[in-house]
Enzyme design. Structure first.
Site, PDB file in Angstrom:
ATOM      1  N   LYS A   1     -36.216  24.034 -14.212  1.00 54.75           N
ATOM      2  CA  LYS A   1     -36.655  24.884 -12.817  1.00 54.75           C
ATOM      3  C   LYS A   1     -37.920  24.578 -12.331  1.00 54.75           C
ATOM      4  O   LYS A   1     -38.213  24.256 -11.441  1.00 54.75           O
ATOM      5  CB  LYS A   1     -36.083  26.234 -12.666  1.00 54.75           C
ATOM      6  CG  LYS A   1     -34.651  26.697 -12.801  1.00 54.75           C
ATOM      7  CD  LYS A   1     -34.526  28.251 -12.612  1.00 54.75           C
ATOM      8  CE  LYS A   1     -33.018  28.366 -12.328  1.00 54.75           C
ATOM      9  NZ  LYS A   1     -32.130  28.071 -13.455  1.00 54.75           N
TER      10      LYS A   1
ATOM     11  N   HIS B   1     -28.236  34.768   0.294  1.00 59.14           N
ATOM     12  CA  HIS B   1     -28.031  33.301  -0.632  1.00 59.14           C
ATOM     13  C   HIS B   1     -27.195  32.429   0.137  1.00 59.14           C
ATOM     14  O   HIS B   1     -26.000  32.644   0.451  1.00 59.14           O
ATOM     15  CB  HIS B   1     -27.554  33.718  -1.895  1.00 59.14           C
ATOM     16  CG  HIS B   1     -26.979  32.738  -2.667  1.00 59.14           C
ATOM     17  ND1 HIS B   1     -27.639  32.418  -4.092  1.00 59.14           N
ATOM     18  CD2 HIS B   1     -26.466  31.566  -2.655  1.00 59.14           C
ATOM     19  CE1 HIS B   1     -27.182  31.342  -4.625  1.00 59.14           C
ATOM     20  NE2 HIS B   1     -26.504  30.700  -3.731  1.00 59.14           N
TER      21      HIS B   1
ATOM     22  N   HIS C   1     -26.932  38.952 -10.394  1.00 61.97           N
ATOM     23  CA  HIS C   1     -27.312  37.694  -9.794  1.00 61.97           C
ATOM     24  C   HIS C   1     -25.991  36.722 -10.298  1.00 61.97           C
ATOM     25  O   HIS C   1     -25.951  35.432 -10.105  1.00 61.97           O
ATOM     26  CB  HIS C   1     -28.507  37.126 -10.950  1.00 61.97           C
ATOM     27  CG  HIS C   1     -29.580  37.784 -10.386  1.00 61.97           C
ATOM     28  ND1 HIS C   1     -30.328  38.015  -9.428  1.00 61.97           N
ATOM     29  CD2 HIS C   1     -30.092  38.746 -11.398  1.00 61.97           C
ATOM     30  CE1 HIS C   1     -31.316  38.698  -9.455  1.00 61.97           C
ATOM     31  NE2 HIS C   1     -31.226  39.351 -10.652  1.00 61.97           N
TER      32      HIS C   1
ATOM     33  N   GLU D   1     -29.265  25.439  -3.650  1.00 59.22           N
ATOM     34  CA  GLU D   1     -29.271  26.664  -3.130  1.00 59.22           C
ATOM     35  C   GLU D   1     -30.632  27.138  -2.549  1.00 59.22           C
ATOM     36  O   GLU D   1     -31.628  27.078  -3.112  1.00 59.22           O
ATOM     37  CB  GLU D   1     -29.037  27.694  -4.419  1.00 59.22           C
ATOM     38  CG  GLU D   1     -27.618  27.423  -5.214  1.00 59.22           C
ATOM     39  CD  GLU D   1     -27.357  28.298  -6.350  1.00 59.22           C
ATOM     40  OE1 GLU D   1     -28.407  28.937  -6.851  1.00 59.22           O
ATOM     41  OE2 GLU D   1     -26.086  28.477  -6.793  1.00 59.22           O
TER      42      GLU D   1
ATOM     43  N   ARG E   1     -23.571  20.102 -10.626  1.00 59.00           N
ATOM     44  CA  ARG E   1     -22.006  20.166 -10.973  1.00 59.00           C
ATOM     45  C   ARG E   1     -21.229  20.620  -9.785  1.00 59.00           C
ATOM     46  O   ARG E   1     -21.813  20.961  -8.617  1.00 59.00           O
ATOM     47  CB  ARG E   1     -21.816  20.954 -11.978  1.00 59.00           C
ATOM     48  CG  ARG E   1     -22.475  22.513 -11.935  1.00 59.00           C
ATOM     49  CD  ARG E   1     -21.996  23.529 -12.984  1.00 59.00           C
ATOM     50  NE  ARG E   1     -23.021  24.677 -12.828  1.00 59.00           N
ATOM     51  CZ  ARG E   1     -22.715  25.498 -12.085  1.00 59.00           C
ATOM     52  NH1 ARG E   1     -21.693  25.535 -11.237  1.00 59.00           N
ATOM     53  NH2 ARG E   1     -23.546  26.724 -11.815  1.00 59.00           N
TER      54      ARG E   1
END
Length: 651
Positions: A116, A208, A235, A275, A292
């Site tokens: 990340k 989100h 989450h 995202e 993916r």
């Protein structure tokens, strides 16, 4: 196009890939563990290869075994599904070295997005908006705490190599930081074998929203609409929808183009999801890119008509993207609800067991069920407890939401606990109905969502269920069975005792023809057939299933379960105060106390792992630790006594 592929996964996603492969005339090979030898993905594939014992670390995560299975069966390509090896660059690289195509992005793209912190740097250069935070290499607790203070609490700790909510903690103050960091690191190590953490500003009340992107090996890239996945617990997504409601066309286009830039920055190929956190003013910030297929991909398929798995296969085989950006159109609205074996009344503890009943609404063009199990299959403790994904479509959001609400009531599952009632509470909550849910929706309204049946409805369904049990007394083929409850010169009398929740309830009926009555409670119930009954003049549909342990009723008003009441057994199973037991099968990660320690109510005593989740066993009272029965690394069974306490005497 390939002639044969291997699917390096299990459950519903393996079955999903098999369906598209069969449509394209591509042969399929499944792999399976000892626990999955009779699983649906094994039975549906053309071939299946055993790869090891039940634990995923000894089977589905074994790179060498999966590649050997592909070689031995002549599979030309491997579809990784999601989870397991789907974002493992070592696996993708090993397949390439073996001359087998990985149905996914290049190894370099997986590596770039797998970290990340590295991903944030790449996105910054690609002009993709970022959330303020620390994404560097220094991992000392004191340093990370210092960065958190600079950013300002609350902050979000996030596993650098994680996903799916694992290794993620919200920290509201400096006092919480140390414990949250340790817990997040443990979970990250367990899930991803890497405990590197990121620290980011925690944005209040965000949504989100994620963009489905697709790239081929010929320089083409498109975005295929967006999904709103704001309804999350710990989450992890619970209900998803597409397109995102209350999103302007300008923002939709800007997010889509940013997502394409993100994919092109790493020379991406195949299906990917970018995202974003969407703020109230429609500012958006990059969170991560999943390299993916996503669990929630069906809602995108429902509103665009695109078979994303087919596109994966075609792109991996070297073909050009089937559509250009201008050809991708949004039609209608879709929802997906993830049905899990878990107990919402017990803090969503995963549940396991045989699916005695598994019935869904009839599948159609607008109702889709993605599942990897059928009635009679078992939900085990070894893997994620998902039972199915329920996906619905209609011409607009309101119509699609009504369809989702009805479909959830038409879903009947008996065996493990499930979250279907909880999902229905979400789908009918005013905030969700009004499309105003943020990522804090479940936390903000958890009491509303977990509410039990209203008293009046609970009473009505209890009487309906008891009357059904009583009515079965006259259903036997033996003449004496038919005369149960019969008394000379009196109407037949029926007494039914049921354990509903924690209460033993007694129901008394007198029988007047086909009607069961209780004058004291003003009850009159007539069963017309196996699923239709009239209660005090109100005729409705009810589905009742009898199992060894009791009865299970489903209706448009909700569901109700009752156990056979056995007073002797009830006494034997009462748990003594101060006894703490394992909530399910699992592994002890850490024991935090020893005999003789003094603890207060709420103190953490034992940390265990089950179904890929970490659970903390806490003291139920102020007490002294009497005995500790297990150590870190031990396997424990559901109900096993972990710690015994000696409660402090009051005063």
């Amino acid at each position: 196009m390939f002639s044969k592929i291997l699917i390096a996964n299990r459950g519903e996603i393996a079955c999903r890939v098999i369906r598209t492969a069969q449509k394209l005339g591509v042969k399929t090979v499944s792999v399976y563990s000892e626990a999955d030898k009779n699983a649906q993905h094994v039975l549906q594939a053309d071939e299946a290869v055993y790869i090891g014992p039940a634990p995923s670390s000894e089977s589905y995560l074994q790179v060498d075994k999966v590649i050997e299975a592909a070689k031995s069966t002549g599979a030309q390509a491997v579809h990784p599904g999601y989870g397991f090896l789907s974002e493992n660059e070592t696996f993708a690289n090993a397949l390439q070295a073996s001359g087998i195509t990985f149905i996914g992005p290049p190894e370099s793209a997986i590596a770039a997005m797998g970290s990340k912190s590295a991903a944030k740097s790449i996105m910054e250069k690609a002009d993709v908006p970022l959330v303020p935070g620390y994404h560097g290499e220094e991992q000392a607790e004191s340093f990370l705490l210092g960065e958190a203070k600079k950013i300002g609490f609350p902050v979000l700790l996030k596993a650098a190599y994680g996903g799916g909510g694992k290794g993620m903690r919200i920290v509201n103050s400096e006092r919480e930081f140390s414990e949250a960091l340790a817990s997040a690191k443990r979970e990250a190590t367990s899930s991803f074998s890497n405990d590197k953490m990121l620290v980011e500003k925690y944005i209040a009340q965000p949504r989100h929203v994620e963009i489905q992107v697709f790239c081929d090996g010929h320089g083409n890239a498109v975005y295929i609409a967006e999904r709103d996945c704001s309804v999350q617990r710990r989450h992890q997504k619970v209900v998803e929808e597409a397109p995102a409601p209350r999103l302007s066309e300008d923002t939709r286009k800007a997010m889509g183009e940013a997502a394409v830039r993100a994919a092109q920055a790493i020379n991406y190929e195949g299906a990917g999801t970018v995202e974003f956190l969407l703020d109230k003013d429609e500012s958006f910030y990059f969170m991560e890119m999943n390299t993916r297929l996503q669990v929630e991909h069906p809602v995108t398929e429902m509103i665009t008509g695109v078979d994303l798995v087919e596109w994966q296969l075609r792109v991996a085989a070297g073909e050009v993207l089937p559509l250009k950006q201008k050809d991708i159109q949004i039609n209608g609205h879709a929802f997906e609800a993830r049905i899990y074996a878990e107990n919402a009344e017990q803090d969503f503890m995963p549940s396991s067991g045989v699916l005695n009943v598994l019935e869904f609404p009839e599948a159609s063009e607008s109702v889709r069920i993605d599942s990897g199990v059928i009635a009679g299959d078992e939900v085990t403790t070894f893997y994620d407890p998902m039972i199915a994904k329920l996906i619905v479509w209609d011409e607009n959001r309101d119509a699609a939401l009504r369809k989702l609400q009805n479909a959830l009531r038409e879903t009947h599952i008996v065996g493990p606990h499930t979250n279907t009632n909880y999902l229905h509470s979400i789908a009918t909550h005013p905030v969700f109905v009004d499309a105003k849910a943020s990522t804090h929706f479940i936390d903000d309204y958890q009491d509303d969502l977990k509410h039990s049946l209203e008293t009046e409805v609970h009473s009505q369904l209890s009487w309906i269920l008891a009357s059904w049990v009583a009515s079965q007394a006259n259903e036997g083929s033996d003449v004496w069975e038919q005369l149960k409850g019969w008394h000379l010169n009196k109407r037949p009398q029926h007494r039914v005792e049921l354990l509903i929740g924690e209460n033993v309830e007694t129901f008394l009926f007198s029988q007047n023809g086909k009607t069961l009555e209780n004058k004291e409670h003003d009850i009159a119930i007539t069963w017309h057939d196996a699923t239709t009954a009239t209660l005090n003049g109100h005729r409705s549909q009810y589905n009742v299933y009898a199992t060894e342990d009791g009865y299970h009723l489903f209706s448009s008003q909700g569901e109700l379960s009752a156990l056979h009441y056995d007073p002797i057994s009830a006494l034997e199973h009462e748990e003594a105060e101060g006894t703490l037991t394992a909530p399910m099968n699992g592994t002890i990660l850490e024991v935090l106390v020893k005999a003789g320690d003094n603890v207060q109510e709420g103190d953490a005593l034992v940390i265990m792992e089950a179904m890929k989740m970490e659970y903390t066993i806490r003291a139920s009272v102020d007490a002294q630790v009497d005995q500790v029965f297990f150590a870190a690394g031990d396997l424990v069974s559901d109900g096993a006594e972990l710690v015994s306490l000696l409660p402090n005497e009051e005063g």
